[in-house]
Design a protein around this motif. Structure first.
Motif, PDB file in Angstrom:
ATOM      1  N   GLN A 129       0.821  -1.204   0.000  1.00 24.31           N
ATOM      2  CA  GLN A 129       0.000   0.000   0.000  1.00 24.31           C
ATOM      3  C   GLN A 129       0.860   1.262   0.000  1.00 24.31           C
ATOM      4  O   GLN A 129       0.450   2.294   0.501  1.00 24.31           O
ATOM      5  N   ARG A 149      -8.931  -0.484  -7.613  1.00 23.21           N
ATOM      6  CA  ARG A 149      -9.187   0.481  -6.554  1.00 23.21           C
ATOM      7  C   ARG A 149     -10.445   1.314  -6.742  1.00 23.21           C
ATOM      8  O   ARG A 149     -10.813   2.066  -5.859  1.00 23.21           O
ATOM      9  N   PRO A 198     -13.682   4.502  -3.322  1.00 25.01           N
ATOM     10  CA  PRO A 198     -12.920   3.277  -3.544  1.00 25.01           C
ATOM     11  C   PRO A 198     -13.824   2.104  -3.890  1.00 25.01           C
ATOM     12  O   PRO A 198     -15.018   2.151  -3.682  1.00 25.01           O
TER      13      PRO A 198
END
Length: 163
Positions: free
Chosen positions: A10, A92, A157
């Motif tokens: 991430q 995403r 998201p």
């Protein structure tokens, strides 16, 4: 040439462009153009799309310098970067409407090519007011405007629901 690889972690959140806040999921056209110019996109904490955008512009510069028969490897790397962008976005975010069928990676690649061409024409034209120079920069401006619309079609998201 270094080609940025997709993030398996991430790290992309370190750029401050976390989708939980008010920041957009994708960089705006200013950031893409800055990446094409080489001003951003060279640090691991930069947004992945700006890193890949910078790499695409560098590949287009290389492509301009080599003989036409030697561009296969460059085009393969470009195709990889386009795929990285598309996969990053699709993992995403959700897309709205017609944007679903569109490859945002291909849009970034086309913008990088247009930027490299416009800069080349500006540097090599005998007269900067030449119609070709104007047309190249006008096309890039249209593409930047189009990026704004395309990026707005991406909402994030992506929420993963468990059964």
């Amino acid at each position: 040439m270094y080609v940025p690889q997709p993030d398996s972690t991430q790290w992309w959140r370190a750029s401050g462009r976390d989708t939980r806040g008010d920041d957009p999921l994708l960089p705006d056209w200013h950031e893409l153009l800055a990446a094409f110019c080489g001003h951003i996109g060279d640090q691991p904490e930069d947004h992945p799309v700006t890193r890949w955008s910078r790499a695409l512009a560098e590949l287009h510069l290389q492509r301009r310098r080599v003989r036409s028969g030697d561009v296969g490897g460059i085009d393969e790397l470009r195709a990889q970067l386009v795929t990285f962008i598309d996969e990053w976005v699709s993992s995403r975010a959700l897309r709205r409407g017609a944007a679903r069928a569109e490859s945002l990676g291909a849009v970034v690649d086309a913008m990088a090519a247009a930027h490299v061409r416009a800069v080349h024409l500006l540097r090599t034209a005998e007269n900067v007011s030449d119609e070709q120079v104007h047309a190249a920069w006008f096309l890039l401006a249209q593409m930047a405007d189009g990026w704004t619309d395309r990026a707005a079609g991406v909402v994030g998201p992506r929420i993963r629901r468990t059964a």
